[in-house]
Design a protein around this motif. Structure first.
Motif, PDB file in Angstrom:
ATOM      1  N   TYR A 265      -2.840  21.708 -11.709  1.00 25.25           N
ATOM      2  CA  TYR A 265      -3.488  20.874 -13.019  1.00 25.25           C
ATOM      3  C   TYR A 265      -5.002  20.857 -13.201  1.00 25.25           C
ATOM      4  O   TYR A 265      -5.439  20.721 -12.090  1.00 25.25           O
TER       5      TYR A 265
ATOM      6  N   GLN B 291      -2.235  15.095 -17.955  1.00 23.88           N
ATOM      7  CA  GLN B 291      -3.695  14.828 -18.134  1.00 23.88           C
ATOM      8  C   GLN B 291      -4.418  14.415 -17.110  1.00 23.88           C
ATOM      9  O   GLN B 291      -4.128  13.405 -16.393  1.00 23.88           O
TER      10      GLN B 291
ATOM     11  N   GLN C 119       2.760  16.773 -20.990  1.00 24.62           N
ATOM     12  CA  GLN C 119       1.513  17.511 -20.470  1.00 24.62           C
ATOM     13  C   GLN C 119       0.782  16.578 -19.481  1.00 24.62           C
ATOM     14  O   GLN C 119       0.319  15.498 -20.005  1.00 24.62           O
TER      15      GLN C 119
END
Length: 116
Positions: free
Chosen positions: A105, A3, A1
Motif C-alpha cells: 500500500y 489509506q 480501501q
C-alpha cells in the motif's frame, strides 16, 4: 480501501529540516513493514528508509546520517526526520506499507522541495 495519510512536506532552504508523518490503519500498521520512498522528477521511486526486523532501519545510501525513521505504535504513525536537507532531496515522498501477504500500500505522497 487502505489509506496511508502523509503530512509534513514543504519547502525549505538547503541545510534545513522537515519531519514527515504517516498514519496507517491499526491492522495494517501492526502487521506491515513500514517504509518511506521518494520519486524525483523523471526518476524511479527509490527507498529512503524502512523498518526491518527487530526495529532496525534500512536507509538509502544518499540519506544515511541525515534522515531518521521512527514510529509511535500508540498512534499508528511512522515519522521521517530529515536533517541537513540538500536540493537533491527534492522529491515526492511516499509512505509504504508492505504486508507478509505481499499486499503493498502507498500513501498519496507529499512534496518536499529544497532550494539552494
Amino acid at each position: 480501501q487502505v489509506q496511508l495519510v502523509e503530512s509534513g512536506g514543504g519547502s525549505v532552504p538547503a541545510g534545513g529540516s522537515l519531519r514527515l508523518s504517516c498514519v496507517a490503519p491499526e491492522m495494517i500498521f501492526l502487521g506491515a513493514q513500514m517504509g518511506w520512498y521518494r520519486q524525483g522528477p523523471g526518476d524511479q521511486r527509490d527507498l529512503v528508509a524502512r523498518f526491518k526486523y527487530m526495529d532496525t532501519v534500512e536507509y538509502g545510501d544518499s540519506v544515511k546520517g541525515r534522515f531518521i525513521m521512527s514510529r509511535d505504535t500508540r498512534k499508528n504513525t511512522v515519522y521521517l526526520q530529515m536533517n541537513s536537507l540538500k536540493p537533491d532531496d527534492t522529491a515526492i515522498y511516499y509512505c509504504n506499507a508492505r504486508l507478509p501477504t505481499s499486499a503493498n500500500y502507498w500513501g498519496q505522497g507529499t512534496q518536499v522541495t529544497v532550494s539552494s
